[in-house]
Design a protein around this motif. Structure first.
Motif, PDB file in Angstrom:
ATOM      1  N   MET A 159       0.818  -1.184   0.000  1.00  0.00           N
ATOM      2  CA  MET A 159       0.000   0.000   0.000  1.00  0.00           C
ATOM      3  C   MET A 159       0.871   1.261   0.000  1.00  0.00           C
ATOM      4  O   MET A 159       0.577   2.201  -0.715  1.00  0.00           O
ATOM      5  N   VAL A 160       1.928   1.253   0.805  1.00  0.00           N
ATOM      6  CA  VAL A 160       2.828   2.403   0.841  1.00  0.00           C
ATOM      7  C   VAL A 160       3.497   2.584  -0.520  1.00  0.00           C
ATOM      8  O   VAL A 160       3.626   3.710  -1.012  1.00  0.00           O
ATOM      9  N   ASP A 161       3.884   1.472  -1.121  1.00  0.00           N
ATOM     10  CA  ASP A 161       4.517   1.557  -2.442  1.00  0.00           C
ATOM     11  C   ASP A 161       3.572   2.173  -3.466  1.00  0.00           C
ATOM     12  O   ASP A 161       4.010   2.953  -4.329  1.00  0.00           O
ATOM     13  N   GLU A 162       2.295   1.862  -3.374  1.00  0.00           N
ATOM     14  CA  GLU A 162       1.310   2.445  -4.287  1.00  0.00           C
ATOM     15  C   GLU A 162       1.184   3.949  -4.069  1.00  0.00           C
ATOM     16  O   GLU A 162       1.043   4.707  -5.030  1.00  0.00           O
ATOM     17  N   LEU A 163       1.252   4.383  -2.822  1.00  0.00           N
ATOM     18  CA  LEU A 163       1.215   5.823  -2.542  1.00  0.00           C
ATOM     19  C   LEU A 163       2.435   6.516  -3.129  1.00  0.00           C
ATOM     20  O   LEU A 163       2.325   7.610  -3.684  1.00  0.00           O
ATOM     21  N   VAL A 164       3.585   5.878  -2.995  1.00  0.00           N
ATOM     22  CA  VAL A 164       4.808   6.452  -3.562  1.00  0.00           C
ATOM     23  C   VAL A 164       4.666   6.577  -5.074  1.00  0.00           C
ATOM     24  O   VAL A 164       5.000   7.617  -5.658  1.00  0.00           O
ATOM     25  N   GLU A 165       4.141   5.544  -5.714  1.00  0.00           N
ATOM     26  CA  GLU A 165       3.942   5.596  -7.166  1.00  0.00           C
ATOM     27  C   GLU A 165       2.939   6.689  -7.542  1.00  0.00           C
ATOM     28  O   GLU A 165       3.148   7.428  -8.501  1.00  0.00           O
ATOM     29  N   PHE A 166       1.846   6.789  -6.785  1.00  0.00           N
ATOM     30  CA  PHE A 166       0.818   7.778  -7.084  1.00  0.00           C
ATOM     31  C   PHE A 166       1.315   9.202  -6.858  1.00  0.00           C
ATOM     32  O   PHE A 166       0.821  10.151  -7.476  1.00  0.00           O
ATOM     33  N   SER A 167       2.308   9.371  -5.986  1.00  0.00           N
ATOM     34  CA  SER A 167       2.819  10.710  -5.671  1.00  0.00           C
ATOM     35  C   SER A 167       3.397  11.411  -6.895  1.00  0.00           C
ATOM     36  O   SER A 167       3.537  12.635  -6.895  1.00  0.00           O
ATOM     37  N   GLU A 168       3.681  10.639  -7.926  1.00  0.00           N
ATOM     38  CA  GLU A 168       4.157  11.224  -9.183  1.00  0.00           C
ATOM     39  C   GLU A 168       3.117  12.189  -9.755  1.00  0.00           C
ATOM     40  O   GLU A 168       3.460  13.159 -10.430  1.00  0.00           O
ATOM     41  N   TYR A 169       1.847  11.948  -9.458  1.00  0.00           N
ATOM     42  CA  TYR A 169       0.752  12.745  -9.998  1.00  0.00           C
ATOM     43  C   TYR A 169       0.144  13.707  -8.980  1.00  0.00           C
ATOM     44  O   TYR A 169      -0.771  14.456  -9.317  1.00  0.00           O
ATOM     45  N   ASP A 170       0.640  13.677  -7.751  1.00  0.00           N
ATOM     46  CA  ASP A 170       0.089  14.517  -6.686  1.00  0.00           C
ATOM     47  C   ASP A 170       1.228  15.233  -5.965  1.00  0.00           C
ATOM     48  O   ASP A 170       1.919  14.637  -5.132  1.00  0.00           O
ATOM     49  N   PRO A 171       1.437  16.512  -6.276  1.00  0.00           N
ATOM     50  CA  PRO A 171       2.566  17.240  -5.694  1.00  0.00           C
ATOM     51  C   PRO A 171       2.535  17.309  -4.156  1.00  0.00           C
ATOM     52  O   PRO A 171       3.579  17.228  -3.514  1.00  0.00           O
ATOM     53  N   GLU A 172       1.353  17.441  -3.572  1.00  0.00           N
ATOM     54  CA  GLU A 172       1.255  17.514  -2.116  1.00  0.00           C
ATOM     55  C   GLU A 172       1.660  16.182  -1.480  1.00  0.00           C
ATOM     56  O   GLU A 172       2.388  16.144  -0.485  1.00  0.00           O
ATOM     57  N   LEU A 173       1.199  15.090  -2.055  1.00  0.00           N
ATOM     58  CA  LEU A 173       1.583  13.764  -1.579  1.00  0.00           C
ATOM     59  C   LEU A 173       3.082  13.561  -1.748  1.00  0.00           C
ATOM     60  O   LEU A 173       3.752  13.029  -0.860  1.00  0.00           O
ATOM     61  N   SER A 174       3.606  14.000  -2.861  1.00  0.00           N
ATOM     62  CA  SER A 174       5.039  13.887  -3.117  1.00  0.00           C
ATOM     63  C   SER A 174       5.846  14.638  -2.057  1.00  0.00           C
ATOM     64  O   SER A 174       6.839  14.117  -1.540  1.00  0.00           O
ATOM     65  N   ASP A 175       5.414  15.845  -1.717  1.00  0.00           N
ATOM     66  CA  ASP A 175       6.107  16.623  -0.690  1.00  0.00           C
ATOM     67  C   ASP A 175       6.046  15.911   0.662  1.00  0.00           C
ATOM     68  O   ASP A 175       7.031  15.883   1.399  1.00  0.00           O
ATOM     69  N   GLY A 176       4.896  15.333   0.985  1.00  0.00           N
ATOM     70  CA  GLY A 176       4.747  14.617   2.241  1.00  0.00           C
ATOM     71  C   GLY A 176       5.653  13.403   2.316  1.00  0.00           C
ATOM     72  O   GLY A 176       6.259  13.126   3.358  1.00  0.00           O
ATOM     73  N   ILE A 177       5.753  12.693   1.227  1.00  0.00           N
ATOM     74  CA  ILE A 177       6.615  11.503   1.185  1.00  0.00           C
ATOM     75  C   ILE A 177       8.076  11.902   1.299  1.00  0.00           C
ATOM     76  O   ILE A 177       8.853  11.254   2.006  1.00  0.00           O
ATOM     77  N   LYS A 178       8.448  12.987   0.645  1.00  0.00           N
ATOM     78  CA  LYS A 178       9.830  13.471   0.757  1.00  0.00           C
ATOM     79  C   LYS A 178      10.142  13.874   2.197  1.00  0.00           C
ATOM     80  O   LYS A 178      11.219  13.588   2.710  1.00  0.00           O
ATOM     81  N   TRP A 179       9.176  14.537   2.851  1.00  0.00           N
ATOM     82  CA  TRP A 179       9.362  14.941   4.235  1.00  0.00           C
ATOM     83  C   TRP A 179       9.528  13.710   5.128  1.00  0.00           C
ATOM     84  O   TRP A 179      10.412  13.671   5.990  1.00  0.00           O
ATOM     85  N   LEU A 180       8.666  12.704   4.928  1.00  0.00           N
ATOM     86  CA  LEU A 180       8.770  11.470   5.707  1.00  0.00           C
ATOM     87  C   LEU A 180      10.130  10.814   5.507  1.00  0.00           C
ATOM     88  O   LEU A 180      10.743  10.336   6.473  1.00  0.00           O
ATOM     89  N   ASP A 181      10.594  10.789   4.278  1.00  0.00           N
ATOM     90  CA  ASP A 181      11.889  10.181   3.987  1.00  0.00           C
ATOM     91  C   ASP A 181      13.015  10.943   4.686  1.00  0.00           C
ATOM     92  O   ASP A 181      13.925  10.331   5.256  1.00  0.00           O
TER      93      ASP A 181
END
Length: 58
Positions: free
Chosen positions: A1-23
């Motif tokens: 499920m997390v991997d799917e969110l990471v993949e989807f973040s390519e299309y969602d800038p806010e999600l992408s920023d959140g994932i980068k922050w988590l990383d």
């Protein structure tokens, strides 16, 4: 499920920023990205249950 969110973040800038922050936070703590996601979700779950308990306590 997390991997799917990471993949989807390519299309969602806010999600992408959140994932980068988590990383970044995971790297600062010296833990894996997945451990950091677990930590965040666990804290959210605990806080939600505490709020529910407080609201039903009275």
């Amino acid at each position: 499920m997390v991997d799917e969110l990471v993949e989807f973040s390519e299309y969602d800038p806010e999600l992408s920023d959140g994932i980068k922050w988590l990383d970044e936070q995971a790297q600062k703590k010296g833990i894996t990205f997945y451990d950091m996601v677990f930590e965040v979700l666990y804290k959210h779950d605990v806080n939600s249950k505490a709020k529910d308990w407080l609201s039903t306590r009275n």
